[in-house]
Design an enzyme around this catalytic site. Structure first.
Site, mmCIF file in Angstrom:
data_model
loop_
_atom_site.group_PDB
_atom_site.id
_atom_site.type_symbol
_atom_site.label_atom_id
_atom_site.label_comp_id
_atom_site.label_asym_id
_atom_site.label_seq_id
_atom_site.Cartn_x
_atom_site.Cartn_y
_atom_site.Cartn_z
ATOM 1 N N HIS A 112 0.780 -0.815 0.151
ATOM 2 C CA HIS A 112 -0.016 -0.046 -0.106
ATOM 3 C C HIS A 112 1.072 0.930 0.299
ATOM 4 C CE1 HIS A 112 -2.674 2.862 1.665
ATOM 5 N NE2 HIS A 112 -3.817 1.898 1.166
ATOM 6 N N ASP A 188 3.449 -4.175 8.201
ATOM 7 C CA ASP A 188 2.115 -3.082 7.720
ATOM 8 C C ASP A 188 0.953 -4.047 8.318
ATOM 9 O OD1 ASP A 188 -0.611 -2.395 6.976
ATOM 10 O OD2 ASP A 188 1.123 -1.921 5.270
ATOM 11 N N GLN A 191 -4.377 -5.657 7.302
ATOM 12 C CA GLN A 191 -5.091 -5.929 6.937
ATOM 13 C C GLN A 191 -4.929 -7.630 7.080
ATOM 14 O OE1 GLN A 191 -7.732 -5.495 4.649
ATOM 15 N NE2 GLN A 191 -6.867 -3.108 3.951
ATOM 16 N N CYS A 352 -4.799 2.329 -3.453
ATOM 17 C CA CYS A 352 -4.032 2.936 -3.297
ATOM 18 C C CYS A 352 -2.477 2.069 -3.659
ATOM 19 C CB CYS A 352 -3.287 3.223 -1.738
ATOM 20 S SG CYS A 352 -5.025 3.614 -1.509
HETATM 21 C C1 LIG Z 1 -2.350 -2.678 3.736
HETATM 22 C C2 LIG Z 1 -2.196 -1.157 3.944
HETATM 23 N N1 LIG Z 1 -2.069 -0.887 3.809
HETATM 24 C C3 LIG Z 1 -1.536 0.418 4.714
HETATM 25 C C4 LIG Z 1 -3.301 0.692 4.742
HETATM 26 C C5 LIG Z 1 -3.178 2.653 4.867
HETATM 27 O O1 LIG Z 1 -4.589 2.523 6.399
HETATM 28 P P1 LIG Z 1 -4.913 4.194 6.504
HETATM 29 O O2 LIG Z 1 -5.711 4.159 5.786
HETATM 30 O O3 LIG Z 1 -6.224 3.004 8.162
HETATM 31 O O4 LIG Z 1 -3.740 4.287 7.075
HETATM 32 C C6 LIG Z 1 -4.125 0.013 4.071
HETATM 33 C C7 LIG Z 1 -5.673 0.568 4.405
HETATM 34 O O5 LIG Z 1 -6.291 0.515 3.327
HETATM 35 C C8 LIG Z 1 -3.639 -0.989 4.005
HETATM 36 O O6 LIG Z 1 -4.614 -1.724 3.408
#
Ligand SMILES: Cc1ncc(COP(=O)(O)O)c(C=O)c1O
Length: 394
Positions: A112, A188, A191, A352
């Site tokens: 992401h 991260d 998910q 994203c």
């Molecule tokens: C794998 C992953 N990382 C990071 C994020 C960013 O999350 P946030 O928008 O809550 O900061 C997301 C959001 O969809 C995500 O799916």
């Protein structure tokens, strides 16, 4: 003991429509809505400041919630910091490590943007950032990562489960490779923490970042868990100091050191309740339920003409995020039709994850259905029927 079949009635929005965009923001159960409202109604006050009874009560609830969240990820031995979201958590690590020119970071093109851009920016400071590529299912090969990690690598930063393809990465194995070189592992977990049993000790990560709003909690809540509180705080100000003079300051002990300013008190309390809700059901049960629905969805979509499904087929290698395209149709058009014609909410676009979409040759991204504990087999069948109907327009 609460069963997964009983849970649907707890989600006020679940009956009105078919919600399949939980990878972005999950629905919220009455228990969490109630916990947040109770704070605002009965004991709304700041935390860690002053001595009056409301602030003491709010502080106690806030810290109880923190302990509950830490327990949920097996992270009692580390430091659990409340942030705004996964993005903030990753940025706090990128901004809080003391980088030297020539340091290396290894990440991947399956990330992401929130776990990619903070690392790419470090190039301006002389940090080398290596971006390794996944296979066509979005899976990383540990040997490919191993080839990229060397003794100058300070951090390996990878997603545990892809928000675009659902692929679950072998982060534990990759963590061992990182540690052999003295590098740290940032996971991260945006998910994975909502959908899989995640334990920081088993995973062997040094930092875990995730968002409360993807796991039944209030929006604008996130967590940065760290094994050692050795980051410099990114934000300075009220609430994070021990003493201040006109010449300088002494930071407070962690986690307060990392929580400058008034935190999202209701959010943390709501997140604590959300975690309690998931614990009542059990994360193994959540995983089992989602794997069942995901298998049905993946097989059903794969069987449709003019539909291409992405990500690994094996249930062990994926979560309930299923991405697909319909020949000749823009993903946004498919998502619009699903909403207008069938009341089904899915995400469409690049999620994203532009580098991953380019890697897969997808100019406009995909349609993404993401499932959670409140979804049912009937809803999966509704989606399959609606997509089949759409393919007749091709
Ligand atoms: C794998 C992953 N990382 C990071 C994020 C960013 O999350 P946030 O928008 O809550 O900061 C997301 C959001 O969809 C995500 O799916």
């Amino acid at each position: 003991m609460r069963g997964i079949k009983d849970c649907r009635a707890d989600f006020p929005l679940a009956g009105d429509l078919v919600y399949m965009d939980s990878a972005s923001v999950s629905l919220c159960p009455e228990q969490v809505i109630g916990a947040v409202a109770e704070y605002d109604r009965r004991y709304r006050a700041n935390v860690g400041r002053g001595v009056h009874r409301l602030t003491r009560f709010a502080s106690q609830r806030f810290e109880d919630a923190r302990a509950r969240v830490a327990g949920f990820i097996g992270g009692q031995a580390g430091v659990t910091v409340l942030t705004a979201n996964t993005t903030a958590s990753v940025n706090m690590v990128a901004g809080g490590m003391r980088w030297r020119s020539g340091d290396r970071v290894v990440t991947s093109s399956a990330e992401h943007h929130s776990n990619l851009l903070p690392w790419l920016r470090l190039r301006e400071r002389g940090v080398e950032v290596e971006v390794v590529a996944p296979d066509p299912d979005g899976l990383l090969d540990p040997t490919v990562v191993a080839a990229a990690v060397d003794d100058r690598t300070r951090l390996v930063a990878l997603t545990h489960a892809s928000n675009a393809l659902g692929s679950v990465q072998p982060v534990r194995e990759i963590g061992r490779i990182a540690h052999e070189h003295g590098a740290r592992l940032l996971v991260d977990g945006a998910q994975s923490v909502p959908h899989l049993p995640v334990d920081v000790e088993r995973l062997g990560c040094d930092y875990l970042c995730f968002s409360g709003h993807k796991m039944l909690g209030p929006t604008g809540t996130g967590i940065l868990w760290m094994r050692e509180p050795d980051l410099d705080p990114l934000f300075l100000g009220g609430g994070m100091i021990e003493t201040v003079t006109s010449d300088g300051y002494t930071p407070a002990a962690p986690p307060a050191r990392y929580e400058a300013g008034t935190p999202h008190v209701a959010g943390m309390i709501g997140l604590g309740r959300a975690v309690g809700y998931l614990e009542e059901i059990g994360m193994d049960e959540v995983r089992r339920h989602e794997a069942h629905l995901t298998g049905r969805l993946f097989a059903g979509l794969s069987g449709l003409d003019h539909v291409t499904v992405f990500g690994p087929e094996s249930p062990e290698k994926r979560i309930g995020v299923v991405s697909f395209v319909v020949d000749g149709m823009h993903p946004h058009d498919v998502a619009h039709i699903l909403d207008e014609a069938a009341g089904i909410m899915v995400r469409s676009g690049e999620h994203c994850c532009m580098p991953l979409m380019r890697h897969l040759g997808l100019a406009h991204g995909t349609v993404r259905a993401s499932l959670y504990l409140y979804n049912t087999a009937e809803e999966v069948d509704l989606l399959l029927a609606a997509v089949e109907e759409i393919t007749r327009m091709v």
